[in-house]
Design a protein around this motif. Structure first.
Motif, PDB file in Angstrom:
ATOM      1  N   ARG A   1       5.146  -5.512  11.200  1.00 49.63           N
ATOM      2  CA  ARG A   1       3.385  -4.361  10.966  1.00 49.63           C
ATOM      3  C   ARG A   1       3.908  -4.414  10.046  1.00 49.63           C
ATOM      4  O   ARG A   1       2.542  -4.619   9.166  1.00 49.63           O
ATOM      5  CB  ARG A   1       3.497  -3.128  11.807  1.00 49.63           C
ATOM      6  N   ARG A   2       5.070  -4.497   8.817  1.00 55.00           N
ATOM      7  CA  ARG A   2       4.669  -3.867   7.245  1.00 55.00           C
ATOM      8  C   ARG A   2       4.553  -5.220   6.997  1.00 55.00           C
ATOM      9  O   ARG A   2       2.992  -5.216   5.532  1.00 55.00           O
ATOM     10  CB  ARG A   2       5.689  -3.419   6.819  1.00 55.00           C
ATOM     11  N   GLU A   3       4.536  -6.338   6.998  1.00 52.96           N
ATOM     12  CA  GLU A   3       3.891  -7.760   6.594  1.00 52.96           C
ATOM     13  C   GLU A   3       2.750  -7.468   6.842  1.00 52.96           C
ATOM     14  O   GLU A   3       1.791  -8.818   5.970  1.00 52.96           O
ATOM     15  CB  GLU A   3       4.650  -8.726   7.264  1.00 52.96           C
ATOM     16  N   VAL A   4       2.178  -7.511   7.658  1.00 53.17           N
ATOM     17  CA  VAL A   4       0.468  -7.632   8.270  1.00 53.17           C
ATOM     18  C   VAL A   4      -0.354  -6.340   7.728  1.00 53.17           C
ATOM     19  O   VAL A   4      -1.567  -7.009   7.150  1.00 53.17           O
ATOM     20  CB  VAL A   4       0.863  -7.362   9.766  1.00 53.17           C
ATOM     21  N   LEU A   5      -0.199  -5.554   6.957  1.00 54.07           N
ATOM     22  CA  LEU A   5      -0.589  -3.888   7.002  1.00 54.07           C
ATOM     23  C   LEU A   5      -0.732  -4.740   5.787  1.00 54.07           C
ATOM     24  O   LEU A   5      -1.237  -4.255   4.350  1.00 54.07           O
ATOM     25  CB  LEU A   5      -0.478  -3.539   7.234  1.00 54.07           C
ATOM     26  N   SER A   6       0.815  -5.002   4.638  1.00 53.73           N
ATOM     27  CA  SER A   6       0.420  -6.298   3.925  1.00 53.73           C
ATOM     28  C   SER A   6      -0.871  -6.877   3.301  1.00 53.73           C
ATOM     29  O   SER A   6      -1.279  -6.558   2.460  1.00 53.73           O
ATOM     30  CB  SER A   6       1.558  -6.589   3.106  1.00 53.73           C
ATOM     31  N   HIS A   7      -0.652  -7.771   4.077  1.00 58.08           N
ATOM     32  CA  HIS A   7      -2.139  -8.900   3.739  1.00 58.08           C
ATOM     33  C   HIS A   7      -3.186  -8.252   4.298  1.00 58.08           C
ATOM     34  O   HIS A   7      -4.450  -8.782   4.092  1.00 58.08           O
ATOM     35  CB  HIS A   7      -1.734  -9.433   5.113  1.00 58.08           C
ATOM     36  N   LEU A   8      -3.028  -7.267   4.628  1.00 56.87           N
ATOM     37  CA  LEU A   8      -5.045  -6.429   4.699  1.00 56.87           C
ATOM     38  C   LEU A   8      -4.895  -5.663   3.902  1.00 56.87           C
ATOM     39  O   LEU A   8      -6.480  -5.668   3.612  1.00 56.87           O
ATOM     40  CB  LEU A   8      -4.623  -4.916   6.083  1.00 56.87           C
ATOM     41  N   GLY A   9      -4.054  -5.317   3.112  1.00 58.53           N
ATOM     42  CA  GLY A   9      -4.327  -4.117   1.797  1.00 58.53           C
ATOM     43  C   GLY A   9      -3.712  -3.270   0.912  1.00 58.53           C
ATOM     44  O   GLY A   9      -4.012  -2.330   0.771  1.00 58.53           O
ATOM     45  N   TYR A  10      -3.255  -2.679   2.100  1.00 59.83           N
ATOM     46  CA  TYR A  10      -2.457  -1.709   2.254  1.00 59.83           C
ATOM     47  C   TYR A  10      -1.045  -1.649   1.414  1.00 59.83           C
ATOM     48  O   TYR A  10      -0.020  -2.978   0.607  1.00 59.83           O
ATOM     49  CB  TYR A  10      -1.915  -0.954   3.572  1.00 59.83           C
ATOM     50  N   ARG A  11      -1.020  -1.021   0.161  1.00 63.30           N
ATOM     51  CA  ARG A  11       0.183  -1.115  -0.356  1.00 63.30           C
ATOM     52  C   ARG A  11       0.524   0.548  -0.682  1.00 63.30           C
ATOM     53  O   ARG A  11      -0.103   1.399  -0.518  1.00 63.30           O
ATOM     54  CB  ARG A  11      -0.729  -0.434  -1.771  1.00 63.30           C
ATOM     55  N   LYS A  12       1.923   0.979  -1.009  1.00 58.87           N
ATOM     56  CA  LYS A  12       2.549   2.424  -1.233  1.00 58.87           C
ATOM     57  C   LYS A  12       2.492   2.517  -2.115  1.00 58.87           C
ATOM     58  O   LYS A  12       2.353   2.492  -2.917  1.00 58.87           O
ATOM     59  CB  LYS A  12       4.233   1.971  -0.834  1.00 58.87           C
ATOM     60  N   LEU A  13       1.948   4.289  -1.723  1.00 62.10           N
ATOM     61  CA  LEU A  13       2.184   5.174  -2.649  1.00 62.10           C
ATOM     62  C   LEU A  13       3.179   6.014  -3.842  1.00 62.10           C
ATOM     63  O   LEU A  13       3.869   5.898  -2.551  1.00 62.10           O
ATOM     64  CB  LEU A  13       1.551   6.149  -1.947  1.00 62.10           C
ATOM     65  N   ASP A  14       3.410   5.636  -4.840  1.00 61.08           N
ATOM     66  CA  ASP A  14       4.637   5.709  -5.038  1.00 61.08           C
ATOM     67  C   ASP A  14       4.898   7.476  -5.748  1.00 61.08           C
ATOM     68  O   ASP A  14       5.404   8.347  -7.244  1.00 61.08           O
ATOM     69  CB  ASP A  14       4.249   4.903  -6.868  1.00 61.08           C
ATOM     70  N   PHE A  15       5.685   6.959  -4.549  1.00 64.16           N
ATOM     71  CA  PHE A  15       6.484   9.310  -4.294  1.00 64.16           C
ATOM     72  C   PHE A  15       7.416   8.882  -2.951  1.00 64.16           C
ATOM     73  O   PHE A  15       6.849   8.022  -2.145  1.00 64.16           O
ATOM     74  CB  PHE A  15       5.648  10.412  -4.337  1.00 64.16           C
TER      75      PHE A  15
END
Length: 223
Positions: free
Chosen positions: A137-151
């Motif tokens: 799921r994390r890899e798929v969402l990364s491909h969709l363009g999601y990024r982690k907020l830095d906190f």
């Protein structure tokens, strides 16, 4: 496959969806059956199921906040592999959100999501459904363009017991690829509104939200 909206707790499709949630997600991530009555009737909360041959095989819940022009993906469930459920739900959701934003005279800025950190959730099997595996799921969402907020992110348990859940990252999909950060005030406003339904929120969560709200900008990092 059909994309069907659920707006009533008495809808038999909702019982199927809630059962699917219980098989896929940890207990602390699932709102109890009766507490779904008001969210389902809220016009701003959009709950849809994927129905294949009369059976609920997937589901997604999301919402749009017109004032900030942002959306939130509450969850996506793939109940069976090999049917293309994930792509179906993502495409249908995106089209629906774009339509909702367009009706408000806006072009959608982006969408929040809580995304499991697979290195902190290894103990859960997610119903044995491989497309729901946190690494996938994390890899798929990364491909969709999601990024982690830095906190460092935690959220209140949906059991409404004041406990914290700390196995997820708070992420954002910005439709403008040049966006590299979000205002801390936007994140605080969103989280307080999103979790207002829970009466019991841990003090650690209150501190986290206050602290992030004091930051002028919070960076978006690769997943």
């Amino acid at each position: 496959m059909e994309f069907v909206r659920i707006t009533n707790i008495e809808d038999p499709l909702f019982a199927d969806m809630h059962g699917l949630m219980g098989r896929i997600f940890p207990a602390e991530e699932v709102l109890s059956f009766d507490l779904w009555k008001e969210p389902l009737e809220d016009p701003g909360i959009r709950v849809f199921v994927a129905v294949h041959e009369g059976k609920v095989v997937g589901a997604t819940e999301y919402r749009y906040y017109e004032d900030d022009n942002v959306a939130m993906t509450d969850f996506t469930i793939i109940g069976e592999p090999g049917l293309g459920i994930g792509a179906f739900l993502a495409n249908q959701r995106q089209a629906d959100l774009q339509q909702v934003a367009s009706e408000a005279g806006k072009e959608l800025f982006g969408m929040f999501a809580e995304i499991y950190d697979p290195y902190r959730i290894e103990h859960h099997e997610f119903g044995g459904i491989k497309p729901m595996d946190p690494f996938v799921r994390r890899e798929v969402l990364s491909h969709l363009g999601y990024r982690k907020l830095d906190f460092p992110y935690i959220h209140p348990s949906w059991n409404n017991d004041g406990e914290t859940v700390s196995e997820l990252d708070f992420c954002f999909l910005a439709y403008d690829p040049t966006t590299t950060s979000l205002p801390g005030s936007l994140i605080e406003k969103f989280l307080r509104r999103y979790y207002a339904v829970l009466a019991q929120k841990p003090e650690a969560w209150e501190q986290m939200v206050t602290q992030v709200g004091q930051r002028s900008q919070v960076a978006l990092l690769p997943l």
